[in-house]
Motif scaffolding. Structure first.
Motif, PDB file in Angstrom:
ATOM      1  N   GLU A   8       0.776  -1.272  -0.041  1.00  0.00           N
ATOM      2  CA  GLU A   8      -0.127  -0.011   0.035  1.00  0.00           C
ATOM      3  C   GLU A   8       0.868   1.365  -0.031  1.00  0.00           C
ATOM      4  OE1 GLU A   8      -3.158   2.250   2.834  1.00  0.00           O
ATOM      5  OE2 GLU A   8      -3.100   0.208   2.921  1.00  0.00           O
TER       6      GLU A   8
ATOM      7  N   ARG B  71      -3.111   0.496  -3.745  1.00  0.00           N
ATOM      8  CA  ARG B  71      -2.356  -0.707  -3.676  1.00  0.00           C
ATOM      9  C   ARG B  71      -1.822  -1.247  -5.241  1.00  0.00           C
ATOM     10  NH1 ARG B  71      -2.893  -2.346   1.293  1.00  0.00           N
ATOM     11  NH2 ARG B  71      -2.327  -4.636   0.870  1.00  0.00           N
TER      12      ARG B  71
ATOM     13  N   GLY C 128      -2.868   5.174   0.054  1.00  0.00           N
ATOM     14  CA  GLY C 128      -4.314   4.282   0.127  1.00  0.00           C
ATOM     15  C   GLY C 128      -4.401   3.380  -1.109  1.00  0.00           C
TER      16      GLY C 128
END
Length: 132
Positions: free
Chosen positions: A4, A97, A95
């Motif tokens: 992430e 990925r 945030g």
């Protein structure tokens, strides 16, 4: 492995740093389940897989962090027309990925050469990543 994005920042006008948190990473402090874990040595690179925002490509980047920093991993990405680099400079944000795979078999391990007195290192690239 999955990672992430934790932070994206400008290092220079043409280089972004992506700080990632890597799932299933292995370092000397966290030695559990090492056989299935993400790890690397200085001199390796990471294949950085993007499959979002209309980009489905892989880019290869050098780590700018050291292995003992895992599960945190830092990548320095120079701006270019290559889709993964463009994504890193325009669409990457905390945030999101991505997938990673460590690559390369060239590295220098000082512990393997304990009696070495002199060492010359030569490297190329964007000029911001450590070589030892």
């Amino acid at each position: 492995v999955s990672a992430e994005i934790v932070e994206v920042k400008d290092l220079t006008p043409s280089i972004k740093e992506l700080r990632l948190c890597v799932e299933g990473s292995f370092n000397a402090v966290n030695a559990s389940n090492a056989s299935n874990a993400f790890s690397f040595k200085a001199g390796n690179w990471v294949d950085f897989f993007i499959d979002q925002d209309g980009v489905s490509k892989v880019g290869g980047y050098s780590m700018s962090s050291i292995p003992s920093d895992l599960p945190q991993l830092r990548l320095a990405v120079k701006s270019s027309k290559h889709p993964p680099a463009q994504w890193c400079h325009t669409l990457a944000k905390p945030g999101k990925r991505v997938k990673l795979a460590a690559g390369g078999s060239f590295y220098f391990d000082a512990e393997e050469h304990g009696t070495l007195k002199h060492l010359v290192l030569i490297a190329g690239g964007i000029g911001i990543n450590p070589i030892f």
